[in-house]
Design a protein around this motif. Structure first.
Motif, PDB file in Angstrom:
ATOM      1  N   THR A 129       0.844  -1.186   0.000  1.00 15.93           N
ATOM      2  CA  THR A 129       0.000   0.000   0.000  1.00 15.93           C
ATOM      3  C   THR A 129       0.880   1.236   0.000  1.00 15.93           C
ATOM      4  N   LEU A 130       0.658   2.114  -0.961  1.00 15.45           N
ATOM      5  CA  LEU A 130       1.419   3.352  -1.025  1.00 15.45           C
ATOM      6  C   LEU A 130       0.736   4.392  -0.157  1.00 15.45           C
ATOM      7  N   THR A 131       1.379   4.740   0.963  1.00 17.93           N
ATOM      8  CA  THR A 131       0.843   5.744   1.880  1.00 17.93           C
ATOM      9  C   THR A 131       1.923   6.784   2.111  1.00 17.93           C
ATOM     10  N   PRO A 132       1.808   7.983   1.540  1.00 18.26           N
ATOM     11  CA  PRO A 132       2.867   8.981   1.646  1.00 18.26           C
ATOM     12  C   PRO A 132       3.235   9.280   3.084  1.00 18.26           C
ATOM     13  N   GLY A 133       4.538   9.332   3.329  1.00 16.85           N
ATOM     14  CA  GLY A 133       5.040   9.768   4.634  1.00 16.85           C
ATOM     15  C   GLY A 133       4.990   8.722   5.711  1.00 16.85           C
ATOM     16  N   GLN A 134       4.591   7.464   5.412  1.00 13.39           N
ATOM     17  CA  GLN A 134       4.459   6.476   6.465  1.00 13.39           C
ATOM     18  C   GLN A 134       5.327   5.246   6.243  1.00 13.39           C
ATOM     19  N   THR A 135       6.176   5.264   5.231  1.00 17.58           N
ATOM     20  CA  THR A 135       6.916   4.058   4.889  1.00 17.58           C
ATOM     21  C   THR A 135       7.860   3.618   5.995  1.00 17.58           C
ATOM     22  N   ASP A 136       8.292   4.554   6.838  1.00 18.93           N
ATOM     23  CA  ASP A 136       9.220   4.187   7.909  1.00 18.93           C
ATOM     24  C   ASP A 136       8.504   3.827   9.201  1.00 18.93           C
ATOM     25  N   ASP A 137       7.180   3.956   9.235  1.00 19.01           N
ATOM     26  CA  ASP A 137       6.462   3.798  10.489  1.00 19.01           C
ATOM     27  C   ASP A 137       5.409   2.695  10.413  1.00 19.01           C
ATOM     28  N   LEU A 138       5.601   1.728   9.524  1.00 19.89           N
ATOM     29  CA  LEU A 138       4.617   0.683   9.349  1.00 19.89           C
ATOM     30  C   LEU A 138       4.530  -0.201  10.587  1.00 19.89           C
ATOM     31  N   VAL A 139       3.310  -0.592  10.928  1.00 22.18           N
ATOM     32  CA  VAL A 139       3.061  -1.446  12.089  1.00 22.18           C
ATOM     33  C   VAL A 139       2.461  -2.748  11.607  1.00 22.18           C
ATOM     34  N   ASP A 140       2.971  -3.856  12.094  1.00 22.97           N
ATOM     35  CA  ASP A 140       2.436  -5.172  11.750  1.00 22.97           C
ATOM     36  C   ASP A 140       1.006  -5.277  12.294  1.00 22.97           C
ATOM     37  N   PRO A 141       0.022  -5.577  11.439  1.00 19.78           N
ATOM     38  CA  PRO A 141      -1.365  -5.692  11.932  1.00 19.78           C
ATOM     39  C   PRO A 141      -1.516  -6.724  13.042  1.00 19.78           C
ATOM     40  N   ASP A 142      -0.700  -7.787  13.027  1.00 24.43           N
ATOM     41  CA  ASP A 142      -0.783  -8.779  14.102  1.00 24.43           C
ATOM     42  C   ASP A 142      -0.371  -8.176  15.444  1.00 24.43           C
ATOM     43  N   VAL A 143       0.603  -7.241  15.409  1.00 24.31           N
ATOM     44  CA  VAL A 143       0.998  -6.540  16.633  1.00 24.31           C
ATOM     45  C   VAL A 143      -0.152  -5.671  17.121  1.00 24.31           C
ATOM     46  N   LEU A 144      -0.799  -4.970  16.202  1.00 28.56           N
ATOM     47  CA  LEU A 144      -1.955  -4.151  16.566  1.00 28.56           C
ATOM     48  C   LEU A 144      -3.031  -4.989  17.243  1.00 28.56           C
ATOM     49  N   MET A 145      -3.353  -6.128  16.650  1.00 30.57           N
ATOM     50  CA  MET A 145      -4.427  -6.960  17.201  1.00 30.57           C
ATOM     51  C   MET A 145      -4.028  -7.571  18.540  1.00 30.57           C
ATOM     52  N   THR A 146      -2.774  -7.996  18.654  1.00 37.80           N
ATOM     53  CA  THR A 146      -2.317  -8.568  19.924  1.00 37.80           C
ATOM     54  C   THR A 146      -2.437  -7.546  21.050  1.00 37.80           C
ATOM     55  N   LEU A 147      -2.001  -6.318  20.780  1.00 35.02           N
ATOM     56  CA  LEU A 147      -2.053  -5.283  21.810  1.00 35.02           C
ATOM     57  C   LEU A 147      -3.487  -4.836  22.082  1.00 35.02           C
ATOM     58  N   ALA A 148      -4.321  -4.793  21.041  1.00 33.70           N
ATOM     59  CA  ALA A 148      -5.728  -4.411  21.249  1.00 33.70           C
ATOM     60  C   ALA A 148      -6.427  -5.414  22.154  1.00 33.70           C
ATOM     61  N   ARG A 149      -6.189  -6.698  21.906  1.00 32.09           N
ATOM     62  CA  ARG A 149      -6.803  -7.729  22.758  1.00 32.09           C
ATOM     63  C   ARG A 149      -6.257  -7.654  24.176  1.00 32.09           C
ATOM     64  N   ALA A 150      -4.947  -7.391  24.302  1.00 33.61           N
ATOM     65  CA  ALA A 150      -4.341  -7.311  25.634  1.00 33.61           C
ATOM     66  C   ALA A 150      -4.891  -6.121  26.414  1.00 33.61           C
ATOM     67  N   CYS A 151      -5.122  -4.996  25.725  1.00 32.75           N
ATOM     68  CA  CYS A 151      -5.739  -3.839  26.390  1.00 32.75           C
ATOM     69  C   CYS A 151      -7.145  -4.189  26.866  1.00 32.75           C
ATOM     70  N   ARG A 152      -7.883  -4.867  26.021  1.00 34.56           N
ATOM     71  CA  ARG A 152      -9.263  -5.225  26.357  1.00 34.56           C
ATOM     72  C   ARG A 152      -9.330  -6.217  27.501  1.00 34.56           C
ATOM     73  N   ASP A 153      -8.433  -7.209  27.490  1.00 30.78           N
ATOM     74  CA  ASP A 153      -8.487  -8.307  28.463  1.00 30.78           C
ATOM     75  C   ASP A 153      -7.572  -8.093  29.668  1.00 30.78           C
ATOM     76  N   HIS A 154      -6.883  -6.939  29.750  1.00 30.36           N
ATOM     77  CA  HIS A 154      -5.951  -6.646  30.854  1.00 30.36           C
ATOM     78  C   HIS A 154      -4.905  -7.759  30.978  1.00 30.36           C
ATOM     79  N   GLU A 155      -4.226  -8.034  29.879  1.00 29.03           N
ATOM     80  CA  GLU A 155      -3.277  -9.131  29.816  1.00 29.03           C
ATOM     81  C   GLU A 155      -1.844  -8.610  29.747  1.00 29.03           C
ATOM     82  N   HIS A 156      -0.939  -9.218  30.522  1.00 33.72           N
ATOM     83  CA  HIS A 156       0.470  -8.824  30.492  1.00 33.72           C
ATOM     84  C   HIS A 156       1.063  -9.034  29.109  1.00 33.72           C
TER      85      HIS A 156
END
Length: 317
Positions: A129-156
């Motif tokens: 995906t070509l997104t101007p100005g973000q090529t150096d700041d890409l986040v793995d979607p699996d990391v996003l989902m892991t952290l989102a679930r951990a925030c929701r479930d209060h998980e270490h």
């Protein structure tokens, strides 16, 4: 699952797949009588699905829009298409979409079979995906989902983290909230080893693992304010405070929430707080609102304004 429950779910799937169904068509598809179809329609209505019935030519059963969005039944191809789209949206720059897409993706991922997850990952890995100005700041979607679930479930959570100096450390954190600026994602968390709150950039995190153990939530600071303060001032060598002779709303149009913190200073003035490593590079940026301003602190930024002003005057014949 009982035969009746299974049939009601099949009926729901049919109603979601086409705008209008005749009663005889539904009875034939489900292998039941018209009376059974009517009973199953009533069951759906009791569950909150607004099923409308009309008579005459072109009439039949139709699933309408309700006051709240009911659960959707997706076939495998639809689920994969939706998950891929949500992954793209979660990393995009459309205001207000990233966090909503991430919440929806987390819910979908929780119930998605592993074989479909692998299909989603394959499509995502094969797509750029070509997104101007973000090529150096890409986040793995699996990391996003892991952290989102951990925030929701209060998980270490355990992860590696690279700071601004390039030093890698191991972090053991209690995740509380994900914050997006539209360009980057941040995690507000409590660092157990440092016994203090931290905001971590997700693109600098690696080997993110949810430990499976939970924690009791602490009284957390406001996530948006904490992250805004952390990214506008604390990482920089010089933190400027500048007073503008204009209302806050007028000045705020020239700066993003991720770049500056602006507070009112009476009805016709405001004070901006922002950081930089090079004071002179900061001067044109501070002048963007096009109104009178004065540097309250520090002295290095005030000196840089005078230096740049003298340089501009000398450039004029």
């Amino acid at each position: 699952m009982s035969e009746t429950t299974g049939r009601v779910l099949r009926l729901l799937g049919l109603l979601q797949s086409r705008r209008v169904w005749g009663g005889d068509e539904l009875a034939e598809r489900l292998g039941v009588t018209g009376r059974s179809v009517r009973r199953d329609v009533e069951r759906l209505r009791e569950l909150g699905y607004p099923v409308h019935a009309s008579k005459g030519h072109g009439g039949g059963y139709q699933l309408g829009a309700g006051a709240a969005l009911p659960p959707l039944l997706l076939d495998p191809d639809e689920a994969v298409a939706m998950a891929v789209s949500l992954r793209v949206a979660a990393g995009g720059s459309v205001a207000g979409v990233g966090e909503s897409a991430l919440r929806a993706l987390t819910k979908l991922d929780q119930v998605m079979p592993s074989r479909l997850r692998s299909q989603v990952a394959a499509v995502h890995d094969a797509t750029t995906t070509l997104t101007p100005g973000q090529t150096d700041d890409l986040v793995d979607p699996d990391v996003l989902m892991t952290l989102a679930r951990a925030c929701r479930d209060h998980e270490h959570v355990a992860a590696g983290y690279v700071d601004r100096a390039g030093t890698t450390t191991d972090r053991r954190v209690e995740p509380y909230r994900l914050v997006t600026t539209g360009r980057r994602w941040y995690l507000l968390c409590f660092d157990r080893d440092r016994d203090d709150w931290r905001s971590l950039r997700l693109d600098r995190m690696s080997d993110v693992i949810a430990r499976g153990t939970t924690f009791t939530p602490r009284e957390a600071p406001d996530a948006a304010q904490y992250v805004r303060r952390a990214i506008t001032a604390s990482p920089y060598r010089y933190v400027a405070r500048v007073r503008y002779r204009a209302p806050r709303d007028a000045v705020a149009q020239c700066f993003s929430d991720a770049s500056a913190e602006i507070e009112e200073d009476g009805p016709d003035a405001c004070i901006l707080t922002a950081g930089a490593d090079d004071p002179e590079r900061m001067v044109p940026w501070l002048a963007m609102p096009g109104v009178e301003f004065e540097v309250l602190a520090p002295a290095e930024v005030a000196a840089a304004v005078r230096t740049v002003a003298d340089r501009l005057r000398r450039a004029t014949p």
